[in-house]
Design a protein around this motif. Structure first.
Motif, PDB file in Angstrom:
ATOM      1  N   ALA A  69      11.632  61.758  75.182  1.00 38.09           N
ATOM      2  CA  ALA A  69      12.011  61.720  73.762  1.00 38.09           C
ATOM      3  C   ALA A  69      12.484  63.075  73.255  1.00 38.09           C
ATOM      4  CB  ALA A  69      10.835  61.229  72.919  1.00 38.09           C
ATOM      5  N   LEU A  70      11.893  64.148  73.777  1.00 36.24           N
ATOM      6  CA  LEU A  70      12.232  65.492  73.298  1.00 36.24           C
ATOM      7  C   LEU A  70      13.211  66.227  74.215  1.00 36.24           C
ATOM      8  CD1 LEU A  70       8.703  66.701  72.114  1.00 36.24           C
ATOM      9  CD2 LEU A  70      10.545  65.677  70.759  1.00 36.24           C
ATOM     10  N   SER A  71      13.622  65.574  75.281  1.00 36.13           N
ATOM     11  CA  SER A  71      14.537  66.170  76.262  1.00 36.13           C
ATOM     12  C   SER A  71      14.004  67.484  76.831  1.00 36.13           C
ATOM     13  CB  SER A  71      15.930  66.390  75.640  1.00 36.13           C
ATOM     14  OG  SER A  71      16.475  65.176  75.224  1.00 36.13           O
ATOM     15  N   VAL A  72      12.738  67.452  77.227  1.00 36.58           N
ATOM     16  CA  VAL A  72      12.100  68.594  77.879  1.00 36.58           C
ATOM     17  C   VAL A  72      11.399  68.073  79.134  1.00 36.58           C
ATOM     18  CG1 VAL A  72      11.783  69.894  75.729  1.00 36.58           C
ATOM     19  CG2 VAL A  72       9.953  68.407  76.546  1.00 36.58           C
ATOM     20  N   SER A  73      10.872  68.978  79.935  1.00 37.56           N
ATOM     21  CA  SER A  73      10.191  68.550  81.154  1.00 37.56           C
ATOM     22  C   SER A  73       8.756  68.117  80.839  1.00 37.56           C
ATOM     23  CB  SER A  73      10.172  69.685  82.175  1.00 37.56           C
ATOM     24  OG  SER A  73       9.204  70.646  81.808  1.00 37.56           O
ATOM     25  N   PRO A  74       8.195  67.254  81.677  1.00 31.20           N
ATOM     26  CA  PRO A  74       6.789  66.880  81.506  1.00 31.20           C
ATOM     27  C   PRO A  74       5.861  68.095  81.589  1.00 31.20           C
ATOM     28  CG  PRO A  74       7.862  65.339  82.983  1.00 31.20           C
ATOM     29  CD  PRO A  74       8.833  66.458  82.740  1.00 31.20           C
ATOM     30  N   HIS A  75       6.250  69.091  82.383  1.00 32.57           N
ATOM     31  CA  HIS A  75       5.458  70.322  82.473  1.00 32.57           C
ATOM     32  C   HIS A  75       5.407  71.027  81.117  1.00 32.57           C
ATOM     33  CE1 HIS A  75       3.736  73.984  84.131  1.00 32.57           C
ATOM     34  NE2 HIS A  75       4.667  74.643  83.472  1.00 32.57           N
ATOM     35  N   THR A  76       6.532  71.067  80.417  1.00 32.45           N
ATOM     36  CA  THR A  76       6.580  71.677  79.092  1.00 32.45           C
ATOM     37  C   THR A  76       5.685  70.921  78.122  1.00 32.45           C
ATOM     38  OG1 THR A  76       8.815  72.507  79.470  1.00 32.45           O
ATOM     39  CG2 THR A  76       8.114  72.290  77.166  1.00 32.45           C
ATOM     40  N   VAL A  77       5.724  69.598  78.175  1.00 37.11           N
ATOM     41  CA  VAL A  77       4.869  68.780  77.318  1.00 37.11           C
ATOM     42  C   VAL A  77       3.410  69.073  77.613  1.00 37.11           C
ATOM     43  CG1 VAL A  77       4.139  66.424  76.758  1.00 37.11           C
ATOM     44  CG2 VAL A  77       6.574  66.962  77.013  1.00 37.11           C
ATOM     45  N   ASP A  78       3.055  69.128  78.896  1.00 39.17           N
ATOM     46  CA  ASP A  78       1.676  69.408  79.284  1.00 39.17           C
ATOM     47  C   ASP A  78       1.232  70.760  78.741  1.00 39.17           C
ATOM     48  OD1 ASP A  78      -0.772  68.812  80.920  1.00 39.17           O
ATOM     49  OD2 ASP A  78      -0.107  70.634  81.938  1.00 39.17           O
ATOM     50  N   SER A  79       2.084  71.747  78.861  1.00 39.11           N
ATOM     51  CA  SER A  79       1.758  73.095  78.373  1.00 39.11           C
ATOM     52  C   SER A  79       1.531  73.089  76.861  1.00 39.11           C
ATOM     53  CB  SER A  79       2.888  74.056  78.739  1.00 39.11           C
ATOM     54  OG  SER A  79       2.649  75.334  78.208  1.00 39.11           O
ATOM     55  N   HIS A  80       2.447  72.473  76.133  1.00 40.03           N
ATOM     56  CA  HIS A  80       2.302  72.396  74.677  1.00 40.03           C
ATOM     57  C   HIS A  80       1.040  71.623  74.299  1.00 40.03           C
ATOM     58  CE1 HIS A  80       5.953  74.363  73.640  1.00 40.03           C
ATOM     59  NE2 HIS A  80       6.773  73.393  74.021  1.00 40.03           N
ATOM     60  N   LEU A  81       0.783  70.529  74.998  1.00 43.74           N
ATOM     61  CA  LEU A  81      -0.365  69.693  74.669  1.00 43.74           C
ATOM     62  C   LEU A  81      -1.681  70.434  74.892  1.00 43.74           C
ATOM     63  CD1 LEU A  81      -1.115  66.959  73.559  1.00 43.74           C
ATOM     64  CD2 LEU A  81      -1.036  66.058  75.879  1.00 43.74           C
ATOM     65  N   ARG A  82      -1.771  71.212  75.965  1.00 45.68           N
ATOM     66  CA  ARG A  82      -2.980  72.003  76.199  1.00 45.68           C
ATOM     67  C   ARG A  82      -3.202  73.003  75.066  1.00 45.68           C
ATOM     68  NH1 ARG A  82      -1.907  74.963  80.574  1.00 45.68           N
ATOM     69  NH2 ARG A  82      -0.074  73.847  81.235  1.00 45.68           N
ATOM     70  N   LYS A  83      -2.122  73.627  74.597  1.00 46.53           N
ATOM     71  CA  LYS A  83      -2.238  74.576  73.486  1.00 46.53           C
ATOM     72  C   LYS A  83      -2.643  73.863  72.198  1.00 46.53           C
ATOM     73  CE  LYS A  83       1.157  77.709  75.435  1.00 46.53           C
ATOM     74  NZ  LYS A  83       2.548  78.187  75.340  1.00 46.53           N
ATOM     75  N   VAL A  84      -2.089  72.680  71.974  1.00 49.43           N
ATOM     76  CA  VAL A  84      -2.430  71.880  70.786  1.00 49.43           C
ATOM     77  C   VAL A  84      -3.923  71.548  70.782  1.00 49.43           C
ATOM     78  CG1 VAL A  84      -2.157  69.594  69.719  1.00 49.43           C
ATOM     79  CG2 VAL A  84      -0.133  70.888  70.428  1.00 49.43           C
ATOM     80  N   LEU A  85      -4.418  71.050  71.901  1.00 52.25           N
ATOM     81  CA  LEU A  85      -5.827  70.676  71.977  1.00 52.25           C
ATOM     82  C   LEU A  85      -6.722  71.878  71.713  1.00 52.25           C
ATOM     83  CD1 LEU A  85      -5.797  68.277  75.076  1.00 52.25           C
ATOM     84  CD2 LEU A  85      -5.709  67.660  72.660  1.00 52.25           C
ATOM     85  N   ARG A  86      -6.359  73.022  72.279  1.00 48.11           N
ATOM     86  CA  ARG A  86      -7.157  74.237  72.081  1.00 48.11           C
ATOM     87  C   ARG A  86      -7.118  74.681  70.615  1.00 48.11           C
ATOM     88  NH1 ARG A  86      -5.268  79.081  71.886  1.00 48.11           N
ATOM     89  NH2 ARG A  86      -3.418  78.634  73.105  1.00 48.11           N
ATOM     90  N   LYS A  87      -5.937  74.719  70.029  1.00 46.88           N
ATOM     91  CA  LYS A  87      -5.795  75.184  68.646  1.00 46.88           C
ATOM     92  C   LYS A  87      -6.477  74.251  67.651  1.00 46.88           C
ATOM     93  CE  LYS A  87      -1.513  77.790  69.271  1.00 46.88           C
ATOM     94  NZ  LYS A  87      -0.074  77.879  68.902  1.00 46.88           N
ATOM     95  N   LEU A  88      -6.486  72.957  67.950  1.00 48.61           N
ATOM     96  CA  LEU A  88      -7.123  71.996  67.049  1.00 48.61           C
ATOM     97  C   LEU A  88      -8.606  71.815  67.361  1.00 48.61           C
ATOM     98  CD1 LEU A  88      -4.387  69.231  66.700  1.00 48.61           C
ATOM     99  CD2 LEU A  88      -4.873  71.155  65.172  1.00 48.61           C
ATOM    100  N   GLY A  89      -9.049  72.367  68.470  1.00 46.00           N
ATOM    101  CA  GLY A  89     -10.458  72.279  68.827  1.00 46.00           C
ATOM    102  C   GLY A  89     -10.892  70.876  69.203  1.00 46.00           C
ATOM    103  N   VAL A  90      -9.987  70.141  69.859  1.00 42.67           N
ATOM    104  CA  VAL A  90     -10.310  68.791  70.311  1.00 42.67           C
ATOM    105  C   VAL A  90     -10.222  68.738  71.830  1.00 42.67           C
ATOM    106  CG1 VAL A  90      -9.604  67.676  68.158  1.00 42.67           C
ATOM    107  CG2 VAL A  90      -7.928  67.974  69.989  1.00 42.67           C
TER     108      VAL A  90
END
Length: 79
Positions: free
Chosen positions: A40-61
């Motif tokens: 959907a975002l025209s990026v690699s799954p690795h990029t999504v994984d990286s962003h998602l790990r940062k999101v989880l950490r920043k949101l504390g979930v």
């Protein structure tokens, strides 16, 4: 660097997320897989994984379910 703006961001919570992280968080919270988000975002799954790990950490979930709950609460103006 000339012409670059540096935004001051909180270190935690929704305001700490970059625009790219928010886009990934929104789609992941809707139940999309990393592959679907990447497509959907025209990026690699690795990029999504990286962003998602940062999101989880920043949101504390710890996981996507908790992310979805936080997103739902945010939509309804709850902390």
């Amino acid at each position: 660097m000339r012409g670059r703006r540096t935004a001051v961001r909180d270190s935690a919570g929704w305001s700490a997320l970059t625009r790219a992280e928010r886009r990934v968080a929104d789609l992941a919270a809707q139940g999309m897989t990393n592959q679907a988000v990447a497509t959907a975002l025209s990026v690699s799954p690795h990029t999504v994984d990286s962003h998602l790990r940062k999101v989880l950490r920043k949101l504390g979930v710890a996981n996507r379910v908790a992310l979805a709950r936080r997103a739902l609460h945010r939509e309804h103006g709850q902390p």
